[in-house]
Design an enzyme around this catalytic site. Structure first.
Site, PDB file in Angstrom:
ATOM      1  N   CYS A  63       0.832  -1.205   0.000  1.00 11.46           N
ATOM      2  CA  CYS A  63       0.000   0.000   0.000  1.00 11.46           C
ATOM      3  C   CYS A  63       0.875   1.267   0.000  1.00 11.46           C
ATOM      4  O   CYS A  63       1.842   1.365   0.750  1.00 11.46           O
ATOM      5  CB  CYS A  63      -0.921  -0.005   1.225  1.00 11.46           C
ATOM      6  SG  CYS A  63      -2.076   1.383   1.207  1.00 11.46           S
ATOM      7  N   CYS A  67       0.128   5.060   6.893  1.00 12.40           N
ATOM      8  CA  CYS A  67      -0.526   4.860   8.202  1.00 12.40           C
ATOM      9  C   CYS A  67       0.469   4.169   9.157  1.00 12.40           C
ATOM     10  O   CYS A  67       0.902   3.034   8.894  1.00 12.40           O
ATOM     11  CB  CYS A  67      -1.794   4.031   8.030  1.00 12.40           C
ATOM     12  SG  CYS A  67      -2.852   4.626   6.682  1.00 12.40           S
ATOM     13  N   CYS A  70       0.257   0.448  10.307  1.00 13.28           N
ATOM     14  CA  CYS A  70      -0.179  -0.604   9.383  1.00 13.28           C
ATOM     15  C   CYS A  70       0.944  -1.443   8.783  1.00 13.28           C
ATOM     16  O   CYS A  70       1.855  -0.925   8.135  1.00 13.28           O
ATOM     17  CB  CYS A  70      -1.014   0.008   8.267  1.00 13.28           C
ATOM     18  SG  CYS A  70      -1.750  -1.266   7.214  1.00 13.28           S
ATOM     19  N   CYS A 107     -16.316  -9.700   5.434  1.00 18.47           N
ATOM     20  CA  CYS A 107     -15.698  -8.384   5.182  1.00 18.47           C
ATOM     21  C   CYS A 107     -14.426  -8.552   4.369  1.00 18.47           C
ATOM     22  O   CYS A 107     -13.519  -9.280   4.788  1.00 18.47           O
ATOM     23  CB  CYS A 107     -15.329  -7.705   6.489  1.00 18.47           C
ATOM     24  SG  CYS A 107     -16.669  -7.631   7.671  1.00 18.47           S
ATOM     25  N   CYS A 138     -19.393  -6.863   3.308  1.00 19.40           N
ATOM     26  CA  CYS A 138     -18.768  -5.602   3.710  1.00 19.40           C
ATOM     27  C   CYS A 138     -17.449  -5.472   2.958  1.00 19.40           C
ATOM     28  O   CYS A 138     -16.783  -6.481   2.706  1.00 19.40           O
ATOM     29  CB  CYS A 138     -18.528  -5.610   5.219  1.00 19.40           C
ATOM     30  SG  CYS A 138     -17.587  -4.174   5.813  1.00 19.40           S
ATOM     31  N   CYS A 198     -19.752   1.530   8.394  1.00 23.07           N
ATOM     32  CA  CYS A 198     -18.963   0.911   9.464  1.00 23.07           C
ATOM     33  C   CYS A 198     -17.764   1.825   9.669  1.00 23.07           C
ATOM     34  O   CYS A 198     -16.924   1.958   8.775  1.00 23.07           O
ATOM     35  CB  CYS A 198     -18.523  -0.492   9.040  1.00 23.07           C
ATOM     36  SG  CYS A 198     -17.360  -1.250  10.205  1.00 23.07           S
ATOM     37  N   ARG A 270     -18.009  -2.977  17.738  1.00 24.05           N
ATOM     38  CA  ARG A 270     -17.235  -4.201  17.514  1.00 24.05           C
ATOM     39  C   ARG A 270     -15.911  -4.179  18.275  1.00 24.05           C
ATOM     40  O   ARG A 270     -15.104  -3.266  18.113  1.00 24.05           O
ATOM     41  CB  ARG A 270     -16.968  -4.418  16.020  1.00 24.05           C
ATOM     42  CG  ARG A 270     -16.250  -5.749  15.758  1.00 24.05           C
ATOM     43  CD  ARG A 270     -16.181  -6.125  14.276  1.00 24.05           C
ATOM     44  NE  ARG A 270     -17.507  -6.062  13.691  1.00 24.05           N
ATOM     45  CZ  ARG A 270     -17.867  -5.177  12.766  1.00 24.05           C
ATOM     46  NH1 ARG A 270     -17.004  -4.322  12.298  1.00 24.05           N
ATOM     47  NH2 ARG A 270     -19.087  -5.172  12.294  1.00 24.05           N
TER      48      ARG A 270
HETATM   49  N1  SAM Z   1      -6.674   0.341   3.013  1.00 21.96           N
HETATM   50  C1  SAM Z   1      -7.983   0.599   3.462  1.00 21.96           C
HETATM   51  C2  SAM Z   1      -8.052   1.778   4.410  1.00 21.96           C
HETATM   52  O1  SAM Z   1      -7.065   2.093   5.053  1.00 21.96           O
HETATM   53  O2  SAM Z   1      -9.121   2.390   4.485  1.00 21.96           O
HETATM   54  C3  SAM Z   1      -8.666  -0.588   4.092  1.00 21.96           C
HETATM   55  C4  SAM Z   1      -7.899  -1.540   4.988  1.00 21.96           C
HETATM   56  S1  SAM Z   1      -7.208  -0.864   6.484  1.00 21.96           S
HETATM   57  C5  SAM Z   1      -6.092  -2.128   6.952  1.00 21.96           C
HETATM   58  C6  SAM Z   1      -8.570  -0.945   7.627  1.00 21.96           C
HETATM   59  C7  SAM Z   1      -8.334  -0.515   9.042  1.00 21.96           C
HETATM   60  O3  SAM Z   1      -7.579  -1.487   9.750  1.00 21.96           O
HETATM   61  C8  SAM Z   1      -7.572   0.766   9.311  1.00 21.96           C
HETATM   62  O4  SAM Z   1      -8.347   1.916   9.129  1.00 21.96           O
HETATM   63  C9  SAM Z   1      -7.192   0.595  10.762  1.00 21.96           C
HETATM   64  O5  SAM Z   1      -8.174   1.159  11.601  1.00 21.96           O
HETATM   65  C10 SAM Z   1      -7.136  -0.926  10.953  1.00 21.96           C
HETATM   66  N2  SAM Z   1      -5.759  -1.369  11.253  1.00 21.96           N
HETATM   67  C11 SAM Z   1      -4.737  -1.497  10.374  1.00 21.96           C
HETATM   68  N3  SAM Z   1      -3.615  -1.913  10.988  1.00 21.96           N
HETATM   69  C12 SAM Z   1      -3.916  -2.048  12.296  1.00 21.96           C
HETATM   70  C13 SAM Z   1      -3.162  -2.432  13.455  1.00 21.96           C
HETATM   71  N4  SAM Z   1      -1.873  -2.726  13.384  1.00 21.96           N
HETATM   72  N5  SAM Z   1      -3.801  -2.470  14.639  1.00 21.96           N
HETATM   73  C14 SAM Z   1      -5.121  -2.156  14.730  1.00 21.96           C
HETATM   74  N6  SAM Z   1      -5.867  -1.776  13.675  1.00 21.96           N
HETATM   75  C15 SAM Z   1      -5.283  -1.716  12.468  1.00 21.96           C
HETATM   76 FE1  SF4 Z   2      -2.868   1.240   3.326  1.00 23.04          FE
HETATM   77 FE2  SF4 Z   2      -2.816   0.127   5.724  1.00 23.04          FE
HETATM   78 FE3  SF4 Z   2      -3.281   2.719   5.506  1.00 23.04          FE
HETATM   79 FE4  SF4 Z   2      -5.142   0.956   4.675  1.00 23.04          FE
HETATM   80  S1  SF4 Z   2      -4.435   1.264   6.762  1.00 23.04           S
HETATM   81  S2  SF4 Z   2      -4.437   2.811   3.597  1.00 23.04           S
HETATM   82  S3  SF4 Z   2      -3.816  -0.705   3.936  1.00 23.04           S
HETATM   83  S4  SF4 Z   2      -1.360   1.670   4.924  1.00 23.04           S
END
Ligand code: SAM
Ligand code: SF4
Ligand code: DTB
Length: 323
Positions: A63, A67, A70, A107, A138, A198, A270
């Site tokens: 990606c 974030c 992530c 999902c 979802c 959600c 959730r």
């Molecule tokens: N890429 C898309 C986005 O960011 O909208 C969808 C997938 S993203 C992985 C979905 C959510 O997963 C993020 O908004 C975050 O809240 C959660 N998430 C990701 N990594 C995480 C982590 N290490 N611990 C807890 N929640 C996490």
């Molecule tokens: Fe990409 Fe992870 Fe951020 Fe979703 S949460 S936009 S997968 S870096």
């Protein structure tokens, strides 16, 4: 609609009031807070029912976003590889298995900033396939452009997950490649298309209690409130900027769930990421605090989740049935 203005001025008083209320609730004695949350919960839900959703990563890793929590960002060395989108048959097999185990919603998550037009076509087929199995569908695919929410709706999508993640003032310390207003714009598109929203966030990222109140106030100020509110505890993944964050006190997590329940009385709250590190007694307290949904199945997107059999045993021991 100008989202920068909406964000800055849409009933700022209301958000500010909600934030003060959220902070006051977070600061209450633990027993008083849980008692109130349980009372609110019982006004709107069967207190002994928990909904179960199963997650599948349909497009893992690589990606472009940054974030800080992530494991799927290509900027961090986490060992998660950039994979191609899954074939439809794999998705159907996973959804079928999830349904057999007792999940009612499936999902599908993709590690995209947002879907390109050509990305969306195979996802629409996946949504149609999940719906034809008789499950709720979802998706969480990142930011949506004009018309994409309508395409998803027409394929039968029930819910779209897009999180605000944290409070507006802490946000910039975690993510720089998209801003809060971008997220609100996607949430508007989802809502306007008639798809259930959600939307939740992550706690335990080193934010203050004030910032947690800010997140809860933003979520509760969405009008209408999200049907589903995932509260994630940060999963500290090696290689991500937030890997070294201090352990989050479990009682603060339970408090966050309780305040979400009180401020969003009709939403499914959730108990999301972080359960593998959470004692079952703490999870039971989360249910008492008003959590009434979980992710069910051994994997979230890239990290672990409790074994389904273990969850079955926990819920059975608490007298909780599937809702
Ligand atoms: N890429 C898309 C986005 O960011 O909208 C969808 C997938 S993203 C992985 C979905 C959510 O997963 C993020 O908004 C975050 O809240 C959660 N998430 C990701 N990594 C995480 C982590 N290490 N611990 C807890 N929640 C996490
Ligand atoms: Fe990409 Fe992870 Fe951020 Fe979703 S949460 S936009 S997968 S870096
Ligand atoms: C949400 O709020 N939590 C889920 C779901 N929405 C997509 C994702 C949690 C991801 C945890 C880290 C991982 O497994 O990669």
């Amino acid at each position: 609609m100008d989202h920068a203005i909406a964000f800055a001025s849409a009933a700022p008083r209301a958000v500010q009031d909600l934030r003060s209320r959220a902070l006051a609730l977070l600061e209450r004695p633990f027993n008083d807070l849980l008692f109130e949350a349980q009372q609110v919960h019982r006004q709107h839900f069967d207190a002994n029912r928990v909904q179960r959703s199963t997650l599948l990563s349909i497009k893992t890793g690589g990606c472009p976003e940054d974030c800080g929590y992530c494991p799927q960002s290509r900027r961090y060395a986490t060992g998660v590889e950039d994979e191609a989108i899954l074939p439809l048959a794999d998705v159907v097999a996973a959804a079928t298995a999830a349904k057999e185990k007792g999940a009612t919603r499936f999902c599908m998550g993709a590690a995209w900033r947002g879907p390109k037009a050509r990305d969306l076509e195979p996802v629409l087929d996946m949504v149609r396939a999940v719906k034809s199995l008789g499950m709720e569908a979802c998706c969480t695919l990142g930011m949506l452009k004009d018309g994409q929410a309508e395409q998803l709706r027409d394929a039968g999508l029930d819910y779209y997950n897009h999180n605000l993640d944290t409070s507006p003032e802490f946000y910039g310390q975690v993510i720089t490649t998209r801003d809060y207003e971008d997220r609100l714009a996607t949430l508007d598109r989802v809502r306007e298309a008639g798809i259930h929203v959600c939307c939740g966030g992550i706690v335990g990222m080193g934010e203050s209690r004030e910032a947690r109140a800010g997140l809860l106030a933003q979520l509760a100020s969405l009008d209408p409130q999200p049907e589903s509110v995932p509260i994630n505890q940060l999963v500290r993944v090696e290689g991500t900027p937030l890997a070294g964050t201090d352990e989050f006190p479990w009682m603060e997590f339970v408090r966050t769930i309780a305040v979400a329940r009180i401020l969003m009385p009709r939403s499914y709250v959730r108990l999301s990421a972080g359960r593998t590190q959470m004692h079952e007694a703490v999870q039971a307290l989360c249910f008492l605090a008003g959590a009434n949904s979980i992710f069910y199945g051994e994997k979230l997107l890239t990290t672990g989740n409790p074994e389904a059999e273990r969850d079955d045993a926990l819920l059975a021991s608490l007298g909780i049935t599937i809702g």
